[in-house]
Structure formats: C-alpha cells, structure tokens
Design a protein around this motif. Structure first.
Motif, short mmCIF file in Angstrom:
data_model
loop_
_atom_site.label_atom_id
_atom_site.label_comp_id
_atom_site.label_asym_id
_atom_site.label_seq_id
_atom_site.Cartn_x
_atom_site.Cartn_y
_atom_site.Cartn_z
N HIS A 295 0.79 -1.22 0.00
CA HIS A 295 0.00 0.00 0.00
C HIS A 295 0.83 1.28 0.00
CE1 HIS A 295 -3.55 -2.35 0.50
NE2 HIS A 295 -3.21 -2.79 1.69
N ASN B 25 -2.54 5.94 2.18
CA ASN B 25 -3.61 6.64 2.90
C ASN B 25 -4.51 5.59 3.56
OD1 ASN B 25 -5.76 8.14 3.79
ND2 ASN B 25 -5.96 9.32 1.92
N HIS B 26 -4.40 5.48 4.88
CA HIS B 26 -5.13 4.44 5.61
C HIS B 26 -6.64 4.66 5.56
CE1 HIS B 26 -5.92 6.89 9.28
NE2 HIS B 26 -4.86 7.55 8.84
N ARG B 27 -7.08 5.89 5.40
CA ARG B 27 -8.53 6.16 5.33
C ARG B 27 -9.13 5.62 4.04
NH1 ARG B 27 -6.62 11.29 7.45
NH2 ARG B 27 -7.04 11.29 9.67
N LYS B 28 -8.42 5.77 2.93
CA LYS B 28 -8.92 5.26 1.65
C LYS B 28 -8.83 3.74 1.58
CE LYS B 28 -8.10 9.21 -1.34
NZ LYS B 28 -7.36 9.71 -2.51
N ILE B 29 -7.75 3.18 2.11
CA ILE B 29 -7.56 1.73 2.05
C ILE B 29 -8.63 1.00 2.85
CG2 ILE B 29 -5.98 -0.13 2.72
CD1 ILE B 29 -3.69 1.91 2.18
N ASN B 30 -8.95 1.53 4.02
CA ASN B 30 -9.91 0.87 4.91
C ASN B 30 -11.22 1.66 4.98
OD1 ASN B 30 -10.70 -1.13 6.67
ND2 ASN B 30 -9.92 -0.08 8.46
N LEU B 31 -11.68 2.14 3.84
CA LEU B 31 -12.87 2.98 3.78
C LEU B 31 -14.11 2.28 4.33
CD1 LEU B 31 -13.91 5.74 2.84
CD2 LEU B 31 -14.40 4.71 0.64
N ARG B 32 -14.29 1.02 4.00
CA ARG B 32 -15.47 0.27 4.44
C ARG B 32 -15.21 -0.58 5.67
NH1 ARG B 32 -16.26 -1.34 -1.60
NH2 ARG B 32 -17.31 0.52 -2.36
N CYS C 169 -10.32 -4.07 5.33
CA CYS C 169 -8.98 -4.10 4.74
C CYS C 169 -8.51 -5.54 4.57
CB CYS C 169 -8.00 -3.32 5.62
SG CYS C 169 -6.35 -3.24 4.93
#
Length: 78
Positions: free
Chosen positions: A29, A47-54, A57
């Motif tokens: 990532h 960007n951890h917010r985009k990677i784990n949006l839902r 992850c």
C-alpha cells in the motif's frame, strides 16, 4: 464480515512517535518505497482512510500482544 480499525493493525504507524507520517506502512500500500535502509526518509505510507474505507482491509493483521509486566521483569533478570 468483521469491521477492522486501522489503529489496531500491525502496519499502521502514527506520527510523530512511530513514524514521520501517519498511514499504512504495508509494502503493498505504500506510495513510495526504497530498498536501501539509508533512503527510509523518502518513503511515503499509503492513505489508511482510503484503504480501509469500508472497514474491510484485506491486509489487516492484528498487532502482536504486548508482554505482561511480570514477563518483562523476568526477561530483564535473565
């Protein structure tokens, strides 16, 4: 499906104590990676917010458990 939080993941590092930038430091990532150790300053985490949006992850790994107080004391004495 269990929702996961980035702060509980092994690959999440938070600035300023664990890393220079807050983000996901999983090799798949990262935006910029360097092979040489002396180039670590140039690395950029994902960007951890985009990677784990839902909250699902795929590369989530729980942080290893910290040893207890007694275990740490016994390790110092050994």
């Amino acid at each position: 499906m269990i929702k996961v939080h980035c702060k509980d993941c092994r690959w999440f590092r938070q600035a300023p104590y664990e890393a220079k930038q807050t983000g996901c430091w999983h090799p798949d990532h990262m935006k910029v990676t360097q092979k040489e150790a002396f180039l670590d300053q140039q690395q950029e985490p994902g960007n951890h917010r985009k990677i784990n949006l839902r909250g699902n992850c795929a590369t989530y790994e729980p942080k290893p458990a910290k040893p207890g107080v007694l275990e740490r004391i016994l390790k110092l004495g050994a």
